[in-house]
Design a protein around this motif. Structure first.
Motif, PDB file in Angstrom:
ATOM      1  N   THR A   2      10.347 -11.763 -11.954  1.00  0.00           N
ATOM      2  CA  THR A   2      10.210 -10.982 -12.918  1.00  0.00           C
ATOM      3  C   THR A   2       9.948  -9.252 -12.520  1.00  0.00           C
ATOM      4  O   THR A   2      10.659  -8.474 -13.113  1.00  0.00           O
ATOM      5  N   ALA A   3      10.068  -9.529 -10.610  1.00  0.00           N
ATOM      6  CA  ALA A   3      10.279  -8.163 -10.140  1.00  0.00           C
ATOM      7  C   ALA A   3      12.159  -7.791 -10.477  1.00  0.00           C
ATOM      8  O   ALA A   3      12.627  -6.894 -11.113  1.00  0.00           O
ATOM      9  N   ALA A   4      13.072  -9.466 -10.609  1.00  0.00           N
ATOM     10  CA  ALA A   4      14.164  -8.708 -10.771  1.00  0.00           C
ATOM     11  C   ALA A   4      14.334  -7.410 -11.826  1.00  0.00           C
ATOM     12  O   ALA A   4      15.450  -7.140 -12.221  1.00  0.00           O
ATOM     13  N   ALA A   5      13.591  -9.138 -13.077  1.00  0.00           N
ATOM     14  CA  ALA A   5      14.030  -8.702 -14.436  1.00  0.00           C
ATOM     15  C   ALA A   5      13.504  -7.010 -14.369  1.00  0.00           C
ATOM     16  O   ALA A   5      14.345  -6.415 -15.215  1.00  0.00           O
ATOM     17  N   LEU A   6      12.193  -6.682 -14.008  1.00  0.00           N
ATOM     18  CA  LEU A   6      12.005  -5.291 -14.066  1.00  0.00           C
ATOM     19  C   LEU A   6      12.780  -4.640 -14.136  1.00  0.00           C
ATOM     20  O   LEU A   6      13.183  -3.128 -14.806  1.00  0.00           O
ATOM     21  N   MET A   7      13.237  -4.485 -12.771  1.00  0.00           N
ATOM     22  CA  MET A   7      14.244  -3.822 -11.960  1.00  0.00           C
ATOM     23  C   MET A   7      15.917  -3.682 -12.888  1.00  0.00           C
ATOM     24  O   MET A   7      15.936  -2.304 -13.263  1.00  0.00           O
ATOM     25  N   ALA A  13       0.657  -1.086  -0.271  1.00  0.00           N
ATOM     26  CA  ALA A  13       0.038   0.403  -0.199  1.00  0.00           C
ATOM     27  C   ALA A  13       0.512   1.439   0.236  1.00  0.00           C
ATOM     28  O   ALA A  13       0.336   2.098  -0.558  1.00  0.00           O
ATOM     29  N   ARG A  14       1.846   1.545   0.676  1.00  0.00           N
ATOM     30  CA  ARG A  14       2.767   2.157   0.322  1.00  0.00           C
ATOM     31  C   ARG A  14       3.655   2.790  -0.924  1.00  0.00           C
ATOM     32  O   ARG A  14       3.665   3.650  -0.696  1.00  0.00           O
ATOM     33  N   LEU A  15       4.124   1.395  -0.254  1.00  0.00           N
ATOM     34  CA  LEU A  15       4.075   1.699  -2.564  1.00  0.00           C
ATOM     35  C   LEU A  15       3.453   2.805  -3.608  1.00  0.00           C
ATOM     36  O   LEU A  15       3.566   2.742  -4.287  1.00  0.00           O
ATOM     37  N   ARG A  16       2.231   1.375  -3.178  1.00  0.00           N
ATOM     38  CA  ARG A  16       1.110   2.375  -4.388  1.00  0.00           C
ATOM     39  C   ARG A  16       0.775   3.814  -4.121  1.00  0.00           C
ATOM     40  O   ARG A  16       0.888   4.015  -5.563  1.00  0.00           O
ATOM     41  N   GLU A  17       0.883   4.150  -2.919  1.00  0.00           N
ATOM     42  CA  GLU A  17       0.750   5.594  -2.621  1.00  0.00           C
ATOM     43  C   GLU A  17       1.741   6.595  -3.247  1.00  0.00           C
ATOM     44  O   GLU A  17       1.359   7.801  -3.845  1.00  0.00           O
ATOM     45  N   LEU A  18       3.083   6.186  -3.047  1.00  0.00           N
ATOM     46  CA  LEU A  18       4.467   6.926  -4.211  1.00  0.00           C
ATOM     47  C   LEU A  18       4.190   6.652  -5.534  1.00  0.00           C
ATOM     48  O   LEU A  18       4.535   7.511  -5.982  1.00  0.00           O
ATOM     49  N   VAL A  19       3.435   5.717  -5.752  1.00  0.00           N
ATOM     50  CA  VAL A  19       3.954   5.980  -7.333  1.00  0.00           C
ATOM     51  C   VAL A  19       2.458   6.495  -7.798  1.00  0.00           C
ATOM     52  O   VAL A  19       2.942   7.150  -9.027  1.00  0.00           O
ATOM     53  N   ASP A  41       5.396   4.312 -16.458  1.00  0.00           N
ATOM     54  CA  ASP A  41       5.008   3.267 -15.876  1.00  0.00           C
ATOM     55  C   ASP A  41       5.319   1.536 -14.605  1.00  0.00           C
ATOM     56  O   ASP A  41       5.212   0.580 -14.628  1.00  0.00           O
ATOM     57  N   GLU A  42       7.225   1.983 -14.916  1.00  0.00           N
ATOM     58  CA  GLU A  42       7.874   0.929 -14.930  1.00  0.00           C
ATOM     59  C   GLU A  42       7.916   0.364 -13.859  1.00  0.00           C
ATOM     60  O   GLU A  42       6.936  -0.562 -12.657  1.00  0.00           O
ATOM     61  N   HIS A  43       7.454   1.253 -12.573  1.00  0.00           N
ATOM     62  CA  HIS A  43       7.528   1.877 -10.900  1.00  0.00           C
ATOM     63  C   HIS A  43       5.878   0.381 -10.900  1.00  0.00           C
ATOM     64  O   HIS A  43       6.323  -0.692 -10.150  1.00  0.00           O
ATOM     65  N   ARG A  44       5.329   0.794 -12.010  1.00  0.00           N
ATOM     66  CA  ARG A  44       3.937   0.160 -10.953  1.00  0.00           C
ATOM     67  C   ARG A  44       3.816  -1.360 -11.778  1.00  0.00           C
ATOM     68  O   ARG A  44       3.129  -1.956 -10.862  1.00  0.00           O
ATOM     69  N   ARG A  45       4.465  -1.692 -12.583  1.00  0.00           N
ATOM     70  CA  ARG A  45       4.834  -2.632 -13.119  1.00  0.00           C
ATOM     71  C   ARG A  45       5.454  -3.809 -12.273  1.00  0.00           C
ATOM     72  O   ARG A  45       5.068  -4.700 -11.870  1.00  0.00           O
ATOM     73  N   LEU A  46       6.555  -2.583 -11.555  1.00  0.00           N
ATOM     74  CA  LEU A  46       7.783  -3.842 -10.565  1.00  0.00           C
ATOM     75  C   LEU A  46       6.632  -3.321  -9.351  1.00  0.00           C
ATOM     76  O   LEU A  46       6.716  -4.659  -8.639  1.00  0.00           O
ATOM     77  N   LEU A  47       5.350  -3.406  -9.063  1.00  0.00           N
ATOM     78  CA  LEU A  47       4.617  -2.922  -7.628  1.00  0.00           C
ATOM     79  C   LEU A  47       3.530  -4.268  -8.126  1.00  0.00           C
ATOM     80  O   LEU A  47       3.645  -4.978  -7.059  1.00  0.00           O
TER      81      LEU A  47
END
Lengths: 258, 258
Positions: B225-230, B139-145, B209-215
């Motif tokens: 996927t998370a590592a690859a996206l990062m 939730a916190r990350l969503r907030e930031l994004v 939207d890369e941050h959102r996809r990471l999220l």
DNA sequence: ATAAACTTTTTTGTCGACAATTTCTTGACT
DNA sequence: AGTCAAGAAATTGTCGACAAAAAAGTTTAT
């Protein structure tokens, strides 16, 4: 020890005005031969205190009283203060408000984290260096390994720890990434403290010839082997601590009731 | 914060002041709403200067005169000095002996090194977090994004840079390795400066939207996927700078003849 | 004897003053 | 004009002194 020309140290890289700067290279704090009881710049004091910590003459947890140090080094308290804040930024010293400075005592958790960080970074550095190592660099590393083996033969544990750290730090600096080298310097210093704190005096059979084998991989430009050896080596060192990591829990009694 | 009981032993001076630490969590220096022209502890001054640098109100290379700052913050010069040395240890400010303090100007080489370091560390952190993220953290990350996307919509470039850095920093802190989080903080701060310096105003199509996809990868516990996206994300950000990295060489005229 | 309250001593935190250095300004000389 | 040198102003570096806090020691009451 010779003074080598490498741009590094905790106080930030001197951007634009490249040279100016004292230029003294600070490694893991080899003891300055000049006992020089008086007259002292911050750099020299910094190195002597760091040496004392790395060589375990100042044990983790030991309080560092400013005025006492000032007297010892014939310096002003302000200068000591400056050095202590620098050491605290490098995590070698813990600064507690209104209480003073203490030699850092990494927790078991921090120890784990340090090794996790090193496992991420150092194999990559080993890979880089395997690709780019020059004969001169290899010679320098051989020198360090030789010194370490000699110290080991003489059962000089403090020197072994210091030289081992210096070996890893040298690799980091040779790998050609100053930012990572700087971070590795911190991790290496912390590792020295961790070994001092958590090393079991029983199962002493740590790196043995692992440094030398790593060196050979560099010489043969074998990236994969170098990276693998480095990873294995780090695991090995961490394993050798695990016993005491468990034992340390008993010691945490005071921390549990707080 | 709690004051812990410290056991002082008679003979030597072993103590254990573990973990009282700064305690205040400092992020990338969000501006303090209170303009507070007077009365200032070091922490507050630190945060305000850092904010100013991150938000580009103090441009890289800008000289920071101690007395001027002391007047601005209604503080003593000694206190400013303390803050500046801290900032210099964090590589945000460059301290040149007898010349003063300057907002850091990472070189192109340093920029490359910073991204190399981040590529080593951050995918691993993403992997860890993907495994362990709690709903609250997500939730916190969503907030930031969301905040970042809003800033982007408003074309508030400074806020986008700051919030983007904060997103990465938050991930690092959530990943559960304080040592690495600390190092990532440095790298993130440097990255802010690098983007300010080398971002081409033309090819602005960076994280989108890369941050959102990471999220989303975190939410689905998809480590790979998370590592690859990062990793991809970091490459992407670095790529967007490359154009100006070349262009910057022209600007180096002064540096070449020195 | 133990524990609380008070006093003394030690230690840290902060500031202003002065010295050393750099940077800017002015003026002389080619 | 341009360059260099000397003086003036600004800026940083260093120190000692004092205030605030913590630790150690002492007394007193239970």
């Amino acid at each position: 020890m010779r003074t080598r020309q490498i741009l590094q140290d905790g106080s930030g890289t001197p951007e634009r005005p490249q040279e100016i700067r004292g230029a003294k290279v600070v490694r893991l704090g080899q003891q300055s031969r000049a006992k020089a009881a008086v007259g002292a710049d911050a750099e020299a004091i910094y190195r002597r205190i760091l040496s004392a910590i790395i060589e375990h003459r100042l044990a983790p947890g030991r309080k560092l009283v400013e005025e006492r140090l000032a007297a010892v080094f014939g310096a002003s308290r302000a200068m000591i203060r400056q050095v202590l804040t620098r050491l605290s930024h490098e995590m070698v010293v813990t600064l507690v408000p209104n209480r003073g400075a203490f030699v850092a005592e990494p927790t078991v958790e921090e120890a784990r984290e340090v090794f996790e960080a090193r496992r991420l970074i150092e194999p990559a550095l080993a890979r880089k260096l395997a690709l780019s190592a020059t004969p001169a660099q290899l010679a320098r590393l051989r020198e360090l390994v030789a010194a370490e083996e000699k110290a080991r033969a003489q059962r000089d544990r403090q020197q072994v720890i210091r030289l081992s750290g210096e070996f890893h730090l040298e690799i980091a600096e040779m790998a050609g990434n100053a930012i990572l080298a700087r971070q590795m310097r911190e991790l290496t210093l912390l590792t020295c403290l961790i070994i001092i704190l958590y090393d079991s005096p029983v199962g002493r059979a740590c790196p043995e010839d692992e440094h030398r084998r790593l060196l050979e991989a560099f010489a043969q430009r074998d990236q994969d082997t170098a990276a693998a050896l480095m990873l294995h080596h780090l695991d090995h060192v961490e394993q050798s601590l695990d016993i005491s990591l468990a034992a340390q829990d008993d010691d945490d009694l005071e921390r549990i009731f707080s």
